[in-house]
Write a protein that holds these residues in place. Structure first.
Motif, short mmCIF file in Angstrom:
data_model
loop_
_atom_site.label_atom_id
_atom_site.label_comp_id
_atom_site.label_asym_id
_atom_site.label_seq_id
_atom_site.Cartn_x
_atom_site.Cartn_y
_atom_site.Cartn_z
N LYS A 59 -0.95 3.67 -2.85
CA LYS A 59 -2.40 3.44 -2.88
C LYS A 59 -2.90 3.12 -1.47
O LYS A 59 -3.20 1.98 -1.12
N SER A 76 -5.60 3.49 1.35
CA SER A 76 -7.00 3.81 1.64
C SER A 76 -7.07 4.70 2.88
O SER A 76 -6.39 4.45 3.88
N GLU A 108 0.84 -1.21 0.00
CA GLU A 108 0.00 0.00 0.00
C GLU A 108 0.87 1.25 0.00
O GLU A 108 0.64 2.20 -0.75
N THR A 144 3.32 1.60 -3.23
CA THR A 144 2.59 2.00 -4.44
C THR A 144 1.87 3.32 -4.27
O THR A 144 1.38 3.89 -5.25
#
Length: 373
Positions: A24, A26, A19, A22
């Motif tokens: 990305k 949440s 996570e 990258t």
């Protein structure tokens, strides 16, 4: 806390690392699993990796200023909310000294350990109240001190009352830029569906037996028989495993008490059954709850012995000797009766029912179930 210090959980660690690598991430994540599986250690390792100034592809460096601040729970952009006793204080900030001491002592602890720390005399039920939601919103609307993510870890999120949860809905859905929520819960079913729908679910599984055993061996002098029994009873929960090992003398007492109960009930010896109830009732509620848990474990092991040709049972040599003759009395005809009645007994003990009456009732029902096999 570094990822290498988290027991097991290789797949979850890799997912959290990816996570960040990258980018990305949440903004709201729900870590769902028992505290003993490592929800809090994983969250802390994730945040430390996020803030680390010299991170590798597998872990934080553990030595940069940011890592040091997270280790001490003193990073200015890392915030915590957790259940507290509202009769003492209204927000988590008043308990931060206790929280830091608890985490420093052992990263693996659950709500029972926490309540004993903050309310040792009364052990009242903790809550994340309405005042805490206002404090969370206030902290997250301020600018980041070090220009990185602002992180709010809500430990025991299922203890939020309805008013608190409702007040957090808007900021969960539309958080300020670079704001990260990590909600940690043992009981996701107790959360509002509107909270769940705004988070990314990350299920934290049981710790596998190999890593759990390795962790226990590093902290305890443990025999092979004890290890097998504890691994089976703890079901991948490090906190429960450590409690079982700390109460090794109680384990032997529970074994003898269970064997005696089953023998007097099989013989239908009413006088001895009543004597057993009198003896067991003297142990106190907490010890009785441990005995109930042990009994449920032995019933499960009996069933496994019958239906898996002894391939999945995990018991000590003494327990195995007893199960050779006893296991045949646990079948599909009575196993649910046994499980339900012992669980009911545990439930009523927690609610201060009369122990002697409960145990008398347990004896007579166990007698019925054994002969129902």
């Amino acid at each position: 806390m570094q990822f290498k210090d988290v027991v097991g959980q290789g797949e979850v660690k890799q997912r959290l690392i990816q996570e960040i690598i990258t980018g990305k991430i949440s903004h709201a994540q729900l870590f769902a699993g028992k505290s003993g599986f490592g929800t809090l250690p994983l969250a802390l390792a994730f945040v430390q990796y996020l803030y680390c100034e010299n991170k590798s592809e597998t872990d934080s460096c553990g030595s940069c200023p940011s890592c040091s601040k997270v280790e001490k729970l003193e990073h200015p952009d890392l915030h915590f909310a957790f259940p507290i006793v509202l009769a003492i204080e209204k927000t988590s900030d008043a308990f931060m000294k206790d929280w830091r001491a608890q985490v420093k002592e052992n990263h693996y602890f659950d709500i029972k350990d926490w309540v004993r720390t903050i309310d040792p005399k009364s052990e009242r039920s903790p809550v994340i109240g309405t005042e805490q939601s206002a404090e969370i919103i206030k902290k997250l609307t301020l600018k980041s001190y070090e220009g990185n993510y602002k992180v709010m870890i809500i430990w025991g999120a299922d203890e939020m009352n309805t008013q608190c949860a409702n007040k957090l809905l808007k900021i969960l859905e539309e958080p300020p830029e670079k704001t990260l929520f990590l909600l940690l819960t043992e009981h996701p079913d107790r959360l509002l569906t509107t909270i769940i729908s705004r988070t990314q679910l990350i299920k934290i599984p049981k710790i596998d037996n190999d890593h759990l055993a390795q962790s226990l061996r590093s902290s305890f002098q443990i025999t092979k028989d004890s290890e097998q029994s504890v691994l089976s009873r703890s079901e991948g929960n490090l906190i429960e495993a450590e409690r079982l090992l700390a109460a090794v003398d109680d384990h032997e007492d529970n074994r003898l008490l269970f064997v005696k109960l089953m023998r007097v009930c099989y013989k239908k010896d009413v006088l001895e059954m009543l004597n057993w109830s009198d003896e067991a009732a003297l142990m106190g509620r907490e010890r009785l709850k441990q005995f109930i848990d042990y009994s449920l474990h032995m019933i499960r092991q009996s069933l496994l012995r019958n239906y898996t040709e002894d391939q999945l049972t995990r018991v000590s040599d003494e327990e195995n000797e007893f199960l050779k003759n006893f296991a045949k009395f646990i079948t599909g005809n009575n196993v649910f009766d046994f499980m339900n009645h012992f669980n009911d007994c545990h439930y009523h003990l927690e609610r201060n029912a009369n122990a002697k009456l409960l145990l008398n009732d347990l004896c007579f029902n166990v007698m019925r179930y054994i002969h129902k096999a």
